[in-house]
Design a protein around this motif. Structure first.
Motif, mmCIF file in Angstrom:
data_model
loop_
_atom_site.group_PDB
_atom_site.id
_atom_site.type_symbol
_atom_site.label_atom_id
_atom_site.label_comp_id
_atom_site.label_asym_id
_atom_site.label_seq_id
_atom_site.Cartn_x
_atom_site.Cartn_y
_atom_site.Cartn_z
ATOM 1 N N TYR A 96 0.809 -1.222 0.000
ATOM 2 C CA TYR A 96 0.000 0.000 0.000
ATOM 3 C C TYR A 96 0.841 1.270 0.000
ATOM 4 O O TYR A 96 0.415 2.299 -0.528
ATOM 5 N N PHE A 97 2.051 1.224 0.551
ATOM 6 C CA PHE A 97 2.941 2.384 0.471
ATOM 7 C C PHE A 97 3.238 2.694 -0.991
ATOM 8 O O PHE A 97 3.153 3.846 -1.424
ATOM 9 N N HIS A 98 3.596 1.669 -1.758
ATOM 10 C CA HIS A 98 3.887 1.873 -3.175
ATOM 11 C C HIS A 98 2.669 2.437 -3.900
ATOM 12 O O HIS A 98 2.798 3.357 -4.713
ATOM 13 N N ILE A 99 1.510 1.859 -3.618
ATOM 14 C CA ILE A 99 0.295 2.302 -4.298
ATOM 15 C C ILE A 99 0.018 3.770 -3.991
ATOM 16 O O ILE A 99 -0.344 4.542 -4.882
ATOM 17 N N GLY A 100 0.221 4.182 -2.748
ATOM 18 C CA GLY A 100 0.028 5.586 -2.394
ATOM 19 C C GLY A 100 0.973 6.501 -3.153
ATOM 20 O O GLY A 100 0.548 7.513 -3.728
ATOM 21 N N GLU A 101 2.238 6.149 -3.171
ATOM 22 C CA GLU A 101 3.240 6.960 -3.879
ATOM 23 C C GLU A 101 2.967 6.990 -5.380
ATOM 24 O O GLU A 101 3.030 8.047 -6.012
ATOM 25 N N LEU A 102 2.681 5.829 -5.950
ATOM 26 C CA LEU A 102 2.445 5.738 -7.391
ATOM 27 C C LEU A 102 1.155 6.446 -7.803
ATOM 28 O O LEU A 102 1.119 7.128 -8.831
ATOM 29 N N SER A 103 0.118 6.285 -7.009
ATOM 30 C CA SER A 103 -1.167 6.937 -7.316
ATOM 31 C C SER A 103 -1.036 8.450 -7.258
ATOM 32 O O SER A 103 -1.570 9.162 -8.118
ATOM 33 N N GLU A 104 -0.332 8.937 -6.261
ATOM 34 C CA GLU A 104 -0.124 10.381 -6.132
ATOM 35 C C GLU A 104 0.646 10.924 -7.332
ATOM 36 O O GLU A 104 0.272 11.945 -7.915
ATOM 37 N N ALA A 105 1.706 10.229 -7.721
ATOM 38 C CA ALA A 105 2.489 10.662 -8.882
ATOM 39 C C ALA A 105 1.644 10.605 -10.153
ATOM 40 O O ALA A 105 1.687 11.528 -10.973
ATOM 41 N N ALA A 106 0.884 9.534 -10.331
ATOM 42 C CA ALA A 106 0.047 9.396 -11.526
ATOM 43 C C ALA A 106 -0.982 10.518 -11.608
ATOM 44 O O ALA A 106 -1.218 11.076 -12.684
ATOM 45 N N GLU A 107 -1.562 10.848 -10.469
ATOM 46 C CA GLU A 107 -2.554 11.931 -10.450
ATOM 47 C C GLU A 107 -1.899 13.272 -10.760
ATOM 48 O O GLU A 107 -2.413 14.047 -11.571
ATOM 49 N N THR A 108 -0.781 13.549 -10.137
ATOM 50 C CA THR A 108 -0.058 14.800 -10.377
ATOM 51 C C THR A 108 0.327 14.936 -11.838
ATOM 52 O O THR A 108 0.227 16.016 -12.418
ATOM 53 N N LEU A 109 0.762 13.839 -12.442
ATOM 54 C CA LEU A 109 1.213 13.856 -13.838
ATOM 55 C C LEU A 109 0.078 13.658 -14.837
ATOM 56 O O LEU A 109 0.324 13.620 -16.040
ATOM 57 N N LYS A 110 -1.145 13.503 -14.312
ATOM 58 C CA LYS A 110 -2.311 13.249 -15.161
ATOM 59 C C LYS A 110 -2.068 12.054 -16.086
ATOM 60 O O LYS A 110 -2.383 12.058 -17.272
ATOM 61 N N SER A 111 -1.508 11.022 -15.482
ATOM 62 C CA SER A 111 -1.169 9.798 -16.209
ATOM 63 C C SER A 111 -2.401 8.942 -16.422
ATOM 64 O O SER A 111 -3.278 8.864 -15.572
#
Length: 165
Positions: A96-111
Protein backbone atom coordinates in the motif's frame (compact mmCIF):
# COMPACT_ATOMS: atom_id res chain seq x y z
CA UNK A 1 -4.96 2.43 -24.37
CA UNK A 2 -3.53 -0.68 -25.99
CA UNK A 3 -4.50 -2.05 -29.38
CA UNK A 4 -4.01 -5.45 -30.93
CA UNK A 5 -0.78 -4.40 -32.69
CA UNK A 6 0.57 -2.18 -29.92
CA UNK A 7 2.57 -3.65 -27.05
CA UNK A 8 1.06 -3.78 -23.60
CA UNK A 9 3.48 -2.03 -21.26
CA UNK A 10 3.69 -3.39 -17.71
CA UNK A 11 5.87 -1.98 -14.93
CA UNK A 12 6.39 -3.59 -11.53
CA UNK A 13 7.52 -1.35 -8.67
CA UNK A 14 8.86 -2.08 -5.21
CA UNK A 15 11.05 -0.14 -2.80
CA UNK A 16 14.55 -0.95 -4.06
CA UNK A 17 14.02 -2.91 -7.31
CA UNK A 18 16.23 -5.83 -6.30
CA UNK A 19 13.66 -8.30 -4.93
CA UNK A 20 9.93 -8.20 -5.58
CA UNK A 21 9.62 -6.09 -8.71
CA UNK A 22 12.39 -7.77 -10.75
CA UNK A 23 11.02 -11.14 -9.64
CA UNK A 24 7.61 -10.13 -10.99
CA UNK A 25 9.19 -8.82 -14.19
CA UNK A 26 10.98 -12.13 -14.81
CA UNK A 27 7.93 -14.23 -13.95
CA UNK A 28 5.48 -12.32 -16.16
CA UNK A 29 7.97 -12.37 -19.05
CA UNK A 30 8.34 -16.13 -18.60
CA UNK A 31 4.56 -16.69 -18.47
CA UNK A 32 4.05 -14.56 -21.59
CA UNK A 33 6.79 -16.42 -23.49
CA UNK A 34 5.34 -19.81 -22.50
CA UNK A 35 1.93 -18.67 -23.77
CA UNK A 36 3.55 -17.47 -27.04
CA UNK A 37 2.50 -13.87 -26.44
CA UNK A 38 5.82 -12.43 -25.27
CA UNK A 39 6.06 -10.18 -28.31
CA UNK A 40 2.84 -8.45 -27.25
CA UNK A 41 4.43 -7.13 -24.06
CA UNK A 42 7.06 -4.74 -22.80
CA UNK A 43 7.69 -5.67 -19.17
CA UNK A 44 10.04 -3.82 -16.83
CA UNK A 45 10.54 -3.00 -13.16
CA UNK A 46 11.66 -0.04 -11.08
CA UNK A 47 12.10 1.26 -7.54
CA UNK A 48 10.35 3.92 -5.52
CA UNK A 49 13.66 4.84 -3.89
CA UNK A 50 17.10 5.46 -5.33
CA UNK A 51 19.16 3.70 -2.67
CA UNK A 52 19.84 0.52 -4.68
CA UNK A 53 20.06 1.99 -8.19
CA UNK A 54 22.59 0.02 -10.21
CA UNK A 55 22.51 -3.06 -7.95
CA UNK A 56 21.90 -6.60 -9.20
CA UNK A 57 18.93 -8.68 -8.10
CA UNK A 58 19.03 -10.23 -4.66
CA UNK A 59 20.81 -13.61 -4.55
CA UNK A 60 17.71 -15.37 -3.19
CA UNK A 61 15.65 -14.00 -6.10
CA UNK A 62 18.29 -15.23 -8.52
CA UNK A 63 18.28 -18.68 -6.89
CA UNK A 64 14.49 -18.94 -7.00
CA UNK A 65 14.34 -17.86 -10.64
CA UNK A 66 16.99 -20.44 -11.55
CA UNK A 67 15.11 -23.16 -9.65
CA UNK A 68 11.94 -22.50 -11.65
CA UNK A 69 13.81 -22.48 -14.95
CA UNK A 70 14.28 -18.76 -15.53
CA UNK A 71 17.99 -18.76 -16.31
CA UNK A 72 20.29 -15.84 -17.01
CA UNK A 73 17.85 -13.11 -15.96
CA UNK A 74 19.95 -9.98 -15.72
CA UNK A 75 18.77 -6.80 -14.11
CA UNK A 76 20.13 -3.57 -12.67
CA UNK A 77 17.95 -1.67 -10.23
CA UNK A 78 16.58 1.65 -11.43
CA UNK A 79 14.33 4.29 -9.99
CA UNK A 80 10.94 5.02 -11.51
CA UNK A 81 10.87 8.17 -13.63
CA UNK A 82 8.23 10.60 -14.78
CA UNK A 83 8.53 9.11 -18.27
CA UNK A 84 7.33 5.77 -16.93
CA UNK A 85 3.93 7.31 -16.21
CA UNK A 86 3.50 8.12 -19.90
CA UNK A 87 4.94 4.84 -21.19
CA UNK A 88 3.32 2.11 -19.09
CA UNK A 89 -0.29 0.93 -19.31
CA UNK A 90 -0.09 -0.90 -15.97
CA UNK A 91 2.04 0.09 -13.00
CA UNK A 92 1.93 -2.50 -10.23
CA UNK A 93 2.94 -1.80 -6.65
CA UNK A 94 3.66 -4.54 -4.14
CA UNK A 95 2.21 -2.92 -1.02
CA UNK A 96 0.00 0.00 0.00
CA UNK A 97 2.94 2.38 0.47
CA UNK A 98 3.89 1.87 -3.18
CA UNK A 99 0.30 2.30 -4.30
CA UNK A 100 0.03 5.59 -2.39
CA UNK A 101 3.24 6.96 -3.88
CA UNK A 102 2.45 5.74 -7.39
CA UNK A 103 -1.17 6.94 -7.32
CA UNK A 104 -0.12 10.38 -6.13
CA UNK A 105 2.49 10.66 -8.88
CA UNK A 106 0.05 9.40 -11.53
CA UNK A 107 -2.55 11.93 -10.45
CA UNK A 108 -0.06 14.80 -10.38
CA UNK A 109 1.21 13.86 -13.84
CA UNK A 110 -2.31 13.25 -15.16
CA UNK A 111 -1.17 9.80 -16.21
CA UNK A 112 -3.52 7.31 -17.82
CA UNK A 113 -1.49 4.42 -16.37
CA UNK A 114 -3.51 2.00 -14.28
CA UNK A 115 -1.88 1.90 -10.83
CA UNK A 116 -2.75 -1.42 -9.22
CA UNK A 117 -1.75 -3.48 -6.21
CA UNK A 118 -0.34 -6.67 -7.78
CA UNK A 119 -1.85 -8.74 -4.96
CA UNK A 120 -5.34 -7.74 -6.12
CA UNK A 121 -4.84 -10.51 -8.67
CA UNK A 122 -3.81 -13.07 -6.06
CA UNK A 123 -6.44 -15.84 -5.90
CA UNK A 124 -5.84 -15.87 -2.12
CA UNK A 125 -7.42 -12.53 -1.30
CA UNK A 126 -6.08 -12.75 2.26
CA UNK A 127 -2.60 -12.15 0.80
CA UNK A 128 -2.93 -8.96 -1.22
CA UNK A 129 0.20 -7.33 0.19
CA UNK A 130 3.53 -8.74 -0.98
CA UNK A 131 5.80 -7.83 1.91
CA UNK A 132 9.41 -6.79 1.44
CA UNK A 133 11.56 -9.89 1.98
CA UNK A 134 14.88 -8.04 2.12
CA UNK A 135 15.59 -8.84 5.77
CA UNK A 136 14.27 -12.38 5.60
CA UNK A 137 15.66 -15.78 4.78
CA UNK A 138 15.03 -17.78 1.62
CA UNK A 139 11.64 -18.97 2.92
CA UNK A 140 10.42 -15.36 3.01
CA UNK A 141 11.55 -14.91 -0.61
CA UNK A 142 9.80 -18.15 -1.59
CA UNK A 143 6.57 -16.78 -0.07
CA UNK A 144 6.97 -13.67 -2.24
CA UNK A 145 7.52 -15.90 -5.26
CA UNK A 146 4.28 -17.80 -4.54
CA UNK A 147 2.28 -14.57 -4.23
CA UNK A 148 3.86 -12.94 -7.27
CA UNK A 149 3.55 -16.03 -9.44
CA UNK A 150 -0.12 -16.54 -8.59
CA UNK A 151 -0.91 -12.84 -9.14
CA UNK A 152 0.96 -12.62 -12.46
CA UNK A 153 -0.75 -15.74 -13.78
CA UNK A 154 -4.22 -14.39 -12.99
CA UNK A 155 -3.36 -10.96 -14.44
CA UNK A 156 -2.07 -12.47 -17.68
CA UNK A 157 -5.07 -14.80 -18.01
CA UNK A 158 -7.56 -11.97 -17.42
CA UNK A 159 -5.76 -9.68 -19.84
CA UNK A 160 -5.55 -12.28 -22.60
CA UNK A 161 -9.18 -13.31 -22.06
CA UNK A 162 -10.37 -9.70 -22.30
CA UNK A 163 -8.44 -9.22 -25.55
CA UNK A 164 -9.88 -12.33 -27.17
CA UNK A 165 -13.45 -11.13 -26.68
Amino acid sequence: METSNQKINVLFVCFGNTCRSPMAEAILKDFAEKRNVGEKFHIDSAAISNWQVGCDINQYVDEILNQIGIKNFTHKARQISYKDFTKFDYIFGMDYFHIGELSEAAETLKSSSKVVLLGNYNPNQNEKVIHDPICGDKEVFEKCYEQISASCEVFLNELLNSQSQ
